[in-house]
Enzyme design. Structure first.
Site, PDB file in Angstrom:
ATOM      1  N   CYS A 306       0.839  -1.199   0.000  1.00  0.00           N
ATOM      2  CA  CYS A 306       0.000   0.000   0.000  1.00  0.00           C
ATOM      3  C   CYS A 306       0.875   1.250   0.000  1.00  0.00           C
ATOM      4  O   CYS A 306       1.821   1.357   0.784  1.00  0.00           O
ATOM      5  CB  CYS A 306      -0.907   0.008   1.230  1.00  0.00           C
ATOM      6  N   GLY A 364      -1.503 -10.133   4.809  1.00  0.00           N
ATOM      7  CA  GLY A 364      -1.515 -10.383   3.380  1.00  0.00           C
ATOM      8  C   GLY A 364      -0.173 -10.878   2.907  1.00  0.00           C
ATOM      9  O   GLY A 364      -0.054 -11.971   2.360  1.00  0.00           O
ATOM     10  N   TYR A 388       2.653 -11.039  -5.639  1.00  0.00           N
ATOM     11  CA  TYR A 388       1.789 -10.407  -4.635  1.00  0.00           C
ATOM     12  C   TYR A 388       1.486  -9.001  -5.094  1.00  0.00           C
ATOM     13  O   TYR A 388       2.391  -8.274  -5.528  1.00  0.00           O
ATOM     14  CB  TYR A 388       2.525 -10.394  -3.293  1.00  0.00           C
ATOM     15  N   ARG A 405     -13.611  -0.263  -4.371  1.00  0.00           N
ATOM     16  CA  ARG A 405     -13.203   0.827  -3.475  1.00  0.00           C
ATOM     17  C   ARG A 405     -12.186   1.755  -4.101  1.00  0.00           C
ATOM     18  O   ARG A 405     -11.923   2.815  -3.600  1.00  0.00           O
ATOM     19  CB  ARG A 405     -12.625   0.212  -2.199  1.00  0.00           C
ATOM     20  N   GLU A 467      19.527  -1.275  16.994  1.00  0.00           N
ATOM     21  CA  GLU A 467      20.162  -2.205  17.927  1.00  0.00           C
ATOM     22  C   GLU A 467      19.325  -3.462  18.132  1.00  0.00           C
ATOM     23  O   GLU A 467      19.858  -4.540  18.419  1.00  0.00           O
ATOM     24  CB  GLU A 467      20.378  -1.505  19.270  1.00  0.00           C
TER      25      GLU A 467
END
Length: 484
Positions: A306, A364, A388, A405, A467
């Site tokens: 994304c 995902g 993917y 969407r 670290e």
């Protein structure tokens, strides 16, 4: 100072997985004693808090079956026709159960060739034979039609004398009858001989192989499916087959989305999980304005494929979104499960999400690398990868079959690429569950509820994050991934 400066100074810090760690606490429990059962929606429990994302390179029927058998849940993608998504759901529900209700049958006047074609298409080894009124008149198996003239009628080769049972049969009684008569299929009929279901040896054996599987009240695997709030037709058709419907939009806190969902809720019986959302206010509005929702999917822009936050400077990192929504759920006493979606790469990330109020973690990238994912397997330099892509990537947008969407936005908010091949779902789940239990053990939590109560969180500086990773050592190149 002016209002714009104040807006900057008052901005919350949207921390996420790489910014935080779990602090060790007093532990009186060993990892093997830790209970990771949870809820994915108000009505459905999982044995592990892992859910696969509804993406067309992640979750189709094979992934949903494999994950449900391990105790998790697969959410079928919607980048396909309504009929294709319904068929995926049917496959999950038919994968194993005590009594198969959606029985595939054949008529006695059909041909052997047709019987062979039906068995091959559905990958089954036998068909109950029913008349036009649905009454059982025989059974035909692969053995009956093998090397047989395909022009013959089913009535010429079927077994007419069939052992049957009534609907009140128990699992143990069915086992005894199957063993006594040396048969593999046991039709369930009503008082008039009407076919009501089918019990098979294969399904009974599968129940023994996957004791951690999550099932519905009829013994079938749990299944979820993604829908658009504006695609009522798809939701109604899927409602007959799935346990959970997941509202699948990038930004659910939208008046049109919420009004469409309000209408959808009146037409379906499955649990409806809404999302994606990323703020306290979004959860508050959904809780107070949508009666009957069964959970939240949270996080906007954290997924590995994304680019919304980078491209549009809009989003809500998953861990920040989880805490925001969890506070709203708590304040309103809503008791709605939360699925943390996006950016989860390790068991520790899952533990952090659960510690900050999530019930499950949706992944995902991780599941895209599994054998059961539909993504294509490729080899580069002796190493194995799977394709993917984000559902807002250019190629996914070109394929769109559903009311969606992203397509109307006119801009791609996702990318596509390759992820390392990880092996089968069972191996990946085992690794994640073992790691999650170890992380919970550090926090001294016996279960997910205790983790929310006991977990203490600390922030890492940039130097601390460096670290925390391997450092001050030469790491040779990784060995090639194993062949699938």
């Amino acid at each position: 100072m002016g209002k714009f400066v104040d807006k900057v100074r008052g901005a919350p810090v949207a921390l996420t997985f790489r910014d935080l760690i779990l602090l060790p606490g007093l532990s009186e429990v060993e990892p093997g004693e830790i209970d990771v059962r949870t809820r994915v929606s108000t009505s459905h429990e999982l044995n592990i808090p892992l859910v696969s994302s509804p993406m067309d390179t992640v979750t189709e029927a094979e992934m949903a079956i494999a994950l449900a058998r391990q105790g998790g849940l697969g959410v079928l993608h919607r980048n396909c026709t309504i009929e294709e998504e319904v068929e995926m759901a049917r496959r999950v529900k038919r994968a194993e159960s005590f009594i198969i209700r959606d029985v595939i049958t054949i008529r006695p006047d059909q041909t052997v060739g047709e019987a062979i074609e039906i068995m091959q298409h559905h990958d089954i080894s036998g068909l109950p034979v029913v008349d036009e009124g649905g009454r059982l008149v025989g059974i035909v198996t692969a053995r009956d039609v093998r090397f047989t003239d395909p022009r013959l009628r089913v009535s010429d080769v079927m077994t007419a004398e069939v052992i049957t049972v009534g609907e009140g049969i128990t699992l143990e009684e069915a086992k005894r009858i199957l063993q006594k008569h040396r048969i593999e299929k046991l039709p369930v009929v009503d008082e008039k001989g009407g076919l009501k279901g089918l019990i098979t040896v294969k399904d009974i054996m599968l129940r023994g192989r996957f004791p951690n599987a999550v099932r519905d009240e009829e013994g079938r695997l749990l299944c979820a499916a993604a829908v658009s709030p504006f695609d009522l037709k798809r939701a109604v058709k899927l409602d007959k087959w799935v346990d959970v419907l997941v509202i699948d939009v990038a930004h659910f806190h939208n008046r049109n989305c919420m009004e469409a969902t309000k209408k959808l809720l009146k037409h379906v019986g499955a649990d409806v999980v809404v999302g994606n959302i990323g703020t306290y206010k979004a959860a508050e509005d959904a809780i107070t304005q949508l009666d009957g929702i069964a959970g939240f999917r949270v996080g906007i822009g954290s997924g590995s494929i994304c680019i919304t936050m980078e491209l549009l400077k809009a989003g809500s990192p998953t861990l920040f979104a989880t805490a925001q929504v969890a506070d709203a759920v708590s304040d309103y006493g809503a008791d709605l499960p939360i699925i943390a979606d996006g950016g989860i790469r390790s068991p520790g990330d899952v533990a952090l999400a659960l510690a900050l109020g999530a019930s499950c973690a949706m992944m995902g990238n991780v599941f895209a690398g599994c054998r059961e994912a539909p993504g294509e397997l490729v080899t580069i330099g002796g190493r194995y990868f799977k394709r993917y892509r984000g559902m807002a990537s250019p190629s996914a947008r070109e394929r769109r079959h559903a009311i969606d969407r992203y397509h109307s936005k006119g801009i791609a908010e996702g990318v596509e690429g390759l992820v390392p091949y990880r092996g089968d779902v069972a191996s990946v789940v085992a690794e994640f569950v073992a790691g999650l239990r170890a992380a919970m053990g550090y926090a001294g939590a016996r279960n997910i509820t205790e983790l929310r109560e006991k977990a203490r969180i600390a922030m890492l500086t940039e130097a601390g994050a460096r670290e925390a990773a391997p450092h001050s050592i030469y790491l040779p190149s990784q060995e090639p991934f194993r062949s699938p």
